[in-house]
Design a protein around this motif. Structure first.
Motif, PDB file in Angstrom:
ATOM      1  N   LYS A  90     -28.833 -29.765 -36.593  1.00  0.00           N
ATOM      2  CA  LYS A  90     -29.759 -29.022 -37.096  1.00  0.00           C
ATOM      3  C   LYS A  90     -30.679 -29.843 -36.995  1.00  0.00           C
ATOM      4  O   LYS A  90     -31.222 -31.747 -37.159  1.00  0.00           O
ATOM      5  CB  LYS A  90     -29.248 -28.947 -37.897  1.00  0.00           C
ATOM      6  N   GLY A  91     -32.060 -30.317 -36.806  1.00  0.00           N
ATOM      7  CA  GLY A  91     -32.974 -30.584 -36.308  1.00  0.00           C
ATOM      8  C   GLY A  91     -32.477 -31.654 -35.471  1.00  0.00           C
ATOM      9  O   GLY A  91     -33.430 -32.393 -35.104  1.00  0.00           O
ATOM     10  N   GLY A  92     -32.639 -31.170 -34.021  1.00  0.00           N
ATOM     11  CA  GLY A  92     -31.618 -31.664 -32.699  1.00  0.00           C
ATOM     12  C   GLY A  92     -32.894 -31.755 -31.996  1.00  0.00           C
ATOM     13  O   GLY A  92     -34.061 -31.778 -32.396  1.00  0.00           O
ATOM     14  N   PRO A  93     -33.567 -33.168 -31.248  1.00  0.00           N
ATOM     15  CA  PRO A  93     -34.937 -32.943 -30.116  1.00  0.00           C
ATOM     16  C   PRO A  93     -34.613 -31.962 -30.057  1.00  0.00           C
ATOM     17  O   PRO A  93     -33.780 -30.886 -28.559  1.00  0.00           O
ATOM     18  CB  PRO A  93     -34.850 -34.360 -30.217  1.00  0.00           C
ATOM     19  N   ASN A  94     -35.501 -31.819 -29.440  1.00  0.00           N
ATOM     20  CA  ASN A  94     -36.089 -30.902 -28.132  1.00  0.00           C
ATOM     21  C   ASN A  94     -36.246 -31.789 -26.531  1.00  0.00           C
ATOM     22  O   ASN A  94     -36.189 -33.015 -26.338  1.00  0.00           O
ATOM     23  CB  ASN A  94     -37.766 -30.397 -28.137  1.00  0.00           C
ATOM     24  N   LYS A  95     -35.387 -31.208 -25.720  1.00  0.00           N
ATOM     25  CA  LYS A  95     -35.171 -31.740 -24.514  1.00  0.00           C
ATOM     26  C   LYS A  95     -36.027 -31.023 -22.737  1.00  0.00           C
ATOM     27  O   LYS A  95     -37.645 -30.149 -23.392  1.00  0.00           O
ATOM     28  CB  LYS A  95     -33.640 -32.011 -24.087  1.00  0.00           C
ATOM     29  N   VAL A  96     -35.587 -30.819 -22.317  1.00  0.00           N
ATOM     30  CA  VAL A  96     -36.305 -30.368 -21.244  1.00  0.00           C
ATOM     31  C   VAL A  96     -36.403 -28.751 -21.807  1.00  0.00           C
ATOM     32  O   VAL A  96     -37.548 -27.614 -21.686  1.00  0.00           O
ATOM     33  CB  VAL A  96     -35.544 -30.257 -20.037  1.00  0.00           C
TER      34      VAL A  96
END
Length: 220
Positions: A90-96
């Motif tokens: 939850k609220g994690g970062p966007n990666k590829v």
């Protein structure tokens, strides 16, 4: 040089020519290869018997039926392969790829802060398309085949059991997991019109050649 020697030379020459000519005729007869009627090589292949039944196409099992027996824990193990490109917190970062928290029924290509490909934006139709269970199933099967022009390089999960397990796990990545679809709902809905058209068992049919009964007059 007298005439006898000349005759001997001529005789020897003619004899040699005769022998060479005879050898040529014999070799031609032994190693003759007649030209084929049609150029090329004939390749014989067994043709299918006319009227034979074609092999039945594999039917795709509905995702609702697959999710009924899916294992979210097994899906979590498979999802570890996806964590190189996606976070699931939850609220994690966007990666590829974008964060997949609360992905089920989320509008397509609308996650904040991620730059989506033009193909994904076209598929989204301005956020009208959602990541339904069906869409997730088809996309995970073959991303580039389902969404033309997507930048996702993942080849897909060919096994339906693996896809169902992953989707069951993705469903848990939410504060309010979405309800599971009812197994066989689509098949039941398609069968209802046909069932409604059938007359009830034991219903009386009017005799042939008789007029239908007139309705009773309403009470005054």
């Amino acid at each position: 040089m007298d005439s006898n020697e000349v005759n001997k030379l001529l005789g020897g020459f003619l004899g040699t020519c005769f022998i060479v000519f005879s050898i040529g005729l014999v070799s031609d007869a032994l190693f003759a290869s007649p030209a084929p009627e049609k150029p090329g090589f004939a390749i014989e292949a067994q043709e299918p018997t006319e009227g034979g039944a074609a092999a039945p196409a594999a039917t795709e099992k509905p995702i609702a039926d697959l999710l009924a027996t899916a294992n979210a824990e097994a899906g979590a193990a498979i999802f570890k392969k996806c964590q190189a490109c996606h976070s699931g917190e939850k609220g994690g970062p966007n990666k590829v790829g974008p964060d997949l928290w609360d992905i089920v029924d989320r509008p397509v290509a609308e996650h904040q802060g991620f730059a989506y490909s033009s193909g994904m934006k076209d598929f989204s139709k301005g956020g009208q398309e959602h990541w339904t269970y069906d869409n997730l199933n088809h996309f995970i099967t073959s991303p580039k085949k389902f969404v033309k022009g997507t930048a996702m390089g993942f080849a897909g999960l060919p096994k339906e059991e693996d896809r169902a397990n992953v989707i069951a796990y993705l469903r848990t990545l939410s504060d309010n997991p979405k309800p599971l679809p009812q197994p066989g709902a689509a098949a039941d809905a398609s069968a209802k019109p046909a069932e409604a058209a059938k007359p009830a068992d034991g219903a009386a049919k009017p005799a042939e050649g008789t007029a239908p009964a007139k309705p009773a007059a309403p009470a005054q």
